[in-house]
Scaffold this motif. Structure first.
Motif, PDB file in Angstrom:
ATOM      1  N   SER A   3      24.217   8.377  30.840  1.00  0.00           N
ATOM      2  CA  SER A   3      23.054   8.508  29.975  1.00  0.00           C
ATOM      3  C   SER A   3      23.073   9.831  29.209  1.00  0.00           C
ATOM      4  O   SER A   3      22.788   9.871  28.005  1.00  0.00           O
ATOM      5  N   MET A   4      23.418  10.923  29.901  1.00  0.00           N
ATOM      6  CA  MET A   4      23.476  12.228  29.242  1.00  0.00           C
ATOM      7  C   MET A   4      24.528  12.231  28.135  1.00  0.00           C
ATOM      8  O   MET A   4      24.320  12.816  27.073  1.00  0.00           O
ATOM      9  N   LEU A   5      25.654  11.582  28.396  1.00  0.00           N
ATOM     10  CA  LEU A   5      26.728  11.536  27.402  1.00  0.00           C
ATOM     11  C   LEU A   5      26.356  10.623  26.230  1.00  0.00           C
ATOM     12  O   LEU A   5      26.563  10.971  25.067  1.00  0.00           O
ATOM     13  N   GLU A   6      25.824   9.463  26.533  1.00  0.00           N
ATOM     14  CA  GLU A   6      25.467   8.514  25.483  1.00  0.00           C
ATOM     15  C   GLU A   6      24.382   9.071  24.570  1.00  0.00           C
ATOM     16  O   GLU A   6      24.387   8.825  23.363  1.00  0.00           O
ATOM     17  N   ASN A   7      23.467   9.853  25.131  1.00  0.00           N
ATOM     18  CA  ASN A   7      22.389  10.450  24.338  1.00  0.00           C
ATOM     19  C   ASN A   7      22.742  11.812  23.769  1.00  0.00           C
ATOM     20  O   ASN A   7      21.890  12.485  23.188  1.00  0.00           O
ATOM     21  N   ARG A   8      23.994  12.246  23.979  1.00  0.00           N
ATOM     22  CA  ARG A   8      24.533  13.495  23.424  1.00  0.00           C
ATOM     23  C   ARG A   8      23.800  14.733  23.933  1.00  0.00           C
ATOM     24  O   ARG A   8      23.760  15.766  23.261  1.00  0.00           O
ATOM     25  N   LEU A   9      23.218  14.632  25.120  1.00  0.00           N
ATOM     26  CA  LEU A   9      22.578  15.808  25.717  1.00  0.00           C
ATOM     27  C   LEU A   9      23.642  16.789  26.207  1.00  0.00           C
ATOM     28  O   LEU A   9      23.411  17.997  26.247  1.00  0.00           O
ATOM     29  N   ILE A  10      24.775  16.256  26.650  1.00  0.00           N
ATOM     30  CA  ILE A  10      25.955  17.065  26.937  1.00  0.00           C
ATOM     31  C   ILE A  10      27.117  16.458  26.158  1.00  0.00           C
ATOM     32  O   ILE A  10      27.086  15.278  25.792  1.00  0.00           O
ATOM     33  N   ASP A  11      28.123  17.272  25.898  1.00  0.00           N
ATOM     34  CA  ASP A  11      29.258  16.806  25.106  1.00  0.00           C
ATOM     35  C   ASP A  11      30.403  16.318  25.982  1.00  0.00           C
ATOM     36  O   ASP A  11      31.050  15.312  25.658  1.00  0.00           O
ATOM     37  N   TYR A  12      30.644  17.011  27.103  1.00  0.00           N
ATOM     38  CA  TYR A  12      31.718  16.629  28.011  1.00  0.00           C
ATOM     39  C   TYR A  12      31.225  16.720  29.454  1.00  0.00           C
ATOM     40  O   TYR A  12      30.434  17.606  29.802  1.00  0.00           O
ATOM     41  N   TRP A  13      31.716  15.821  30.282  1.00  0.00           N
ATOM     42  CA  TRP A  13      31.483  15.870  31.720  1.00  0.00           C
ATOM     43  C   TRP A  13      32.840  15.761  32.400  1.00  0.00           C
ATOM     44  O   TRP A  13      33.621  14.865  32.090  1.00  0.00           O
ATOM     45  N   ILE A  14      33.133  16.681  33.310  1.00  0.00           N
ATOM     46  CA  ILE A  14      34.410  16.679  34.013  1.00  0.00           C
ATOM     47  C   ILE A  14      34.126  16.267  35.447  1.00  0.00           C
ATOM     48  O   ILE A  14      33.577  17.044  36.234  1.00  0.00           O
ATOM     49  N   SER A  31      31.421  25.442  20.722  1.00  0.00           N
ATOM     50  CA  SER A  31      30.259  25.820  21.539  1.00  0.00           C
ATOM     51  C   SER A  31      29.700  24.600  22.266  1.00  0.00           C
ATOM     52  O   SER A  31      28.493  24.473  22.465  1.00  0.00           O
ATOM     53  N   PHE A  32      30.605  23.686  22.629  1.00  0.00           N
ATOM     54  CA  PHE A  32      30.211  22.431  23.264  1.00  0.00           C
ATOM     55  C   PHE A  32      29.521  22.665  24.606  1.00  0.00           C
ATOM     56  O   PHE A  32      29.753  23.652  25.299  1.00  0.00           O
ATOM     57  N   ARG A  33      28.660  21.727  24.963  1.00  0.00           N
ATOM     58  CA  ARG A  33      27.997  21.746  26.261  1.00  0.00           C
ATOM     59  C   ARG A  33      28.801  20.891  27.238  1.00  0.00           C
ATOM     60  O   ARG A  33      29.230  19.796  26.894  1.00  0.00           O
ATOM     61  N   TYR A  34      28.970  21.386  28.460  1.00  0.00           N
ATOM     62  CA  TYR A  34      29.703  20.587  29.435  1.00  0.00           C
ATOM     63  C   TYR A  34      29.143  20.808  30.835  1.00  0.00           C
ATOM     64  O   TYR A  34      28.490  21.806  31.122  1.00  0.00           O
ATOM     65  N   LEU A  47      35.391  27.813  30.503  1.00  0.00           N
ATOM     66  CA  LEU A  47      35.750  27.363  29.165  1.00  0.00           C
ATOM     67  C   LEU A  47      34.921  28.109  28.128  1.00  0.00           C
ATOM     68  O   LEU A  47      33.896  28.712  28.442  1.00  0.00           O
ATOM     69  N   ALA A  48      35.361  28.006  26.883  1.00  0.00           N
ATOM     70  CA  ALA A  48      34.677  28.715  25.806  1.00  0.00           C
ATOM     71  C   ALA A  48      33.298  28.130  25.528  1.00  0.00           C
ATOM     72  O   ALA A  48      32.439  28.797  24.958  1.00  0.00           O
ATOM     73  N   GLY A  49      33.076  26.877  25.907  1.00  0.00           N
ATOM     74  CA  GLY A  49      31.788  26.248  25.649  1.00  0.00           C
ATOM     75  C   GLY A  49      30.694  26.732  26.584  1.00  0.00           C
ATOM     76  O   GLY A  49      30.840  27.726  27.299  1.00  0.00           O
ATOM     77  N   ASP A  50      29.586  26.007  26.582  1.00  0.00           N
ATOM     78  CA  ASP A  50      28.406  26.381  27.369  1.00  0.00           C
ATOM     79  C   ASP A  50      28.312  25.461  28.576  1.00  0.00           C
ATOM     80  O   ASP A  50      27.944  24.292  28.450  1.00  0.00           O
ATOM     81  N   ARG A  51      28.660  25.989  29.759  1.00  0.00           N
ATOM     82  CA  ARG A  51      28.554  25.185  30.968  1.00  0.00           C
ATOM     83  C   ARG A  51      27.102  25.133  31.421  1.00  0.00           C
ATOM     84  O   ARG A  51      26.472  26.160  31.651  1.00  0.00           O
ATOM     85  N   ALA A  63      42.525  23.455  26.729  1.00  0.00           N
ATOM     86  CA  ALA A  63      41.900  24.554  27.473  1.00  0.00           C
ATOM     87  C   ALA A  63      41.406  24.076  28.839  1.00  0.00           C
ATOM     88  O   ALA A  63      41.498  24.800  29.837  1.00  0.00           O
ATOM     89  N   MET A  64      40.865  22.859  28.903  1.00  0.00           N
ATOM     90  CA  MET A  64      40.389  22.315  30.177  1.00  0.00           C
ATOM     91  C   MET A  64      41.547  22.130  31.152  1.00  0.00           C
ATOM     92  O   MET A  64      41.446  22.499  32.330  1.00  0.00           O
ATOM     93  N   VAL A  65      42.630  21.539  30.674  1.00  0.00           N
ATOM     94  CA  VAL A  65      43.797  21.317  31.530  1.00  0.00           C
ATOM     95  C   VAL A  65      44.325  22.651  32.055  1.00  0.00           C
ATOM     96  O   VAL A  65      44.633  22.791  33.252  1.00  0.00           O
ATOM     97  N   GLU A  66      44.404  23.632  31.187  1.00  0.00           N
ATOM     98  CA  GLU A  66      44.905  24.947  31.598  1.00  0.00           C
ATOM     99  C   GLU A  66      43.996  25.571  32.653  1.00  0.00           C
ATOM    100  O   GLU A  66      44.475  26.143  33.643  1.00  0.00           O
ATOM    101  N   LEU A  67      42.682  25.451  32.446  1.00  0.00           N
ATOM    102  CA  LEU A  67      41.727  26.023  33.396  1.00  0.00           C
ATOM    103  C   LEU A  67      41.898  25.418  34.781  1.00  0.00           C
ATOM    104  O   LEU A  67      42.006  26.126  35.783  1.00  0.00           O
ATOM    105  N   PHE A  68      41.960  24.094  34.856  1.00  0.00           N
ATOM    106  CA  PHE A  68      42.031  23.429  36.142  1.00  0.00           C
ATOM    107  C   PHE A  68      43.404  23.582  36.796  1.00  0.00           C
ATOM    108  O   PHE A  68      43.504  23.804  38.001  1.00  0.00           O
ATOM    109  N   ARG A  69      44.449  23.499  36.027  1.00  0.00           N
ATOM    110  CA  ARG A  69      45.789  23.574  36.610  1.00  0.00           C
ATOM    111  C   ARG A  69      46.157  24.986  37.048  1.00  0.00           C
ATOM    112  O   ARG A  69      47.074  25.165  37.844  1.00  0.00           O
TER     113      ARG A  69
END
Length: 312
Positions: free
Chosen positions: A123-134, A86-89, A106-110, A292-298
């Motif tokens: 800053s958002m990543l370092e403070n864990r406000l979001i989990d992934y940024w693409i 349920s990651f945030r991205y 993706l299955a997570g929360d965009r 899952a990310m690679v599959e989505l984009f490709r």
């Protein structure tokens, strides 16, 4: 001493995180699906419970004390999200054109966070406000051990807390409307580019991108953008006078608006990548999310553009 964090506490932490992300009780409440009054009440109650001093300070919602406690709670919550899928991205403007044309996600929360500020992303990543940024690595190029042209599909360090996995490499294209005066030119030089406006960001938001564009007599018209706006960035050239810039996977969409490439090699390379906190990237569940990310984009129709060089 063992500390048990209840579901309600995790929920209230979500309120705090979302408010820090959106900087508005209205937008945070909308993103969470709760009332504005509930958002305000819960962030204040949660802040008082742990004495974070979280409130609007100098126009910004942020904590003012007990940062170590908040960091520990956010670390635990991030591990929980990543391991439960349920990651945030968020997705940066450089990669948004590769969202699957079937509307899949993706299955997570965009999150509807579309900042164009490279340092805010960190800053958002370092403070864990979001989990992934693409998004793109261009503005972090000087921080990487290898130049962008030599990046591979592997984990790389960006900062002490942030890592990335490069997915693809591409060059930015200079674009204009098909009726633009420069379309009649067989060759174009920087002096000619300087005659026409092209959108710019505040230099501090994207210093490498802006520096390289300005070296080519571009980025001459301050856009005032902090968040990405298609009509004011890639499609700014729709007025027939302005010039703009686009990754190759956005060209088909731009062509529908009468916007095409110009015969001028910008010579600006970017690398699309998944960025995340070191803990999230190194977690054993990350491989599943990355697949899952690679599959989505490709699987996107735009992924087949010859100007897009996949590393994965």
């Amino acid at each position: 001493m063992r500390v048990v964090v209840s579901e309600s506490v995790v929920g209230d932490l979500d309120v705090l995180d979302t408010l820090e992300l959106f900087q508005s009780t209205i937008y945070a409440a909308e993103a969470l699906g709760i009332s504005q009054s509930s958002c305000s009440r819960r962030y204040r109650s949660f802040s008082e419970q742990f004495d974070f001093g979280f409130d609007r300070v100098d126009g910004v919602y942020r904590p003012t004390r007990n940062f170590d406690i908040l960091a520990a709670l956010r670390q635990a919550a991030q591990k929980r999200r990543v391991r439960q899928g349920s990651f945030r991205y968020g997705i940066g403007w450089q990669m948004e054109g590769l969202i699957n044309d079937q509307g899949q996600e993706l299955a997570g929360d965009r999150l509807s966070v579309c900042t164009m500020d490279s340092w805010r992303v960190l800053s958002m990543l370092e403070n864990r406000l979001i989990d992934y940024w693409i998004g793109g690595l261009l503005d972090y190029g000087s921080m990487l051990e290898q130049p962008l042209q030599r990046q591979r599909f592997e984990r790389v360090k960006v900062t002490g807390a942030v890592m990335a996995v490069p997915l693809c490499r591409f060059d930015l294209h200079l674009v204009s409307h098909q009726t633009h005066p420069l379309k009649a030119q067989k060759t174009i030089n920087a002096d000619q580019l300087a005659l026409y406006p092209s959108p710019a960001l505040d230099v501090g938001m994207a210093p490498s991108l802006m520096g390289q564009l300005q070296e080519r007599s571009l980025a001459t018209a301050p856009s005032g953008l902090k968040d990405h706006d298609w009509t004011r960035w890639q499609a700014a050239a729709a007025d027939g006078i302005a010039l703009s810039y686009s990754p190759p996977h956005d060209l088909a969409r731009l062509k529908a608006d009468g916007i095409e490439t110009l015969p001028y090699d910008l010579g600006i390379t970017d690398v699309g990548a998944v960025l995340g906190h070191r803990d999230a990237i190194e977690d054993g569940c990350f491989h599943t999310h990355l697949k899952a990310m690679v599959e989505l984009f490709r699987n996107s129709a735009a992924a087949a553009h010859p100007g897009l060089r996949w590393l994965c």
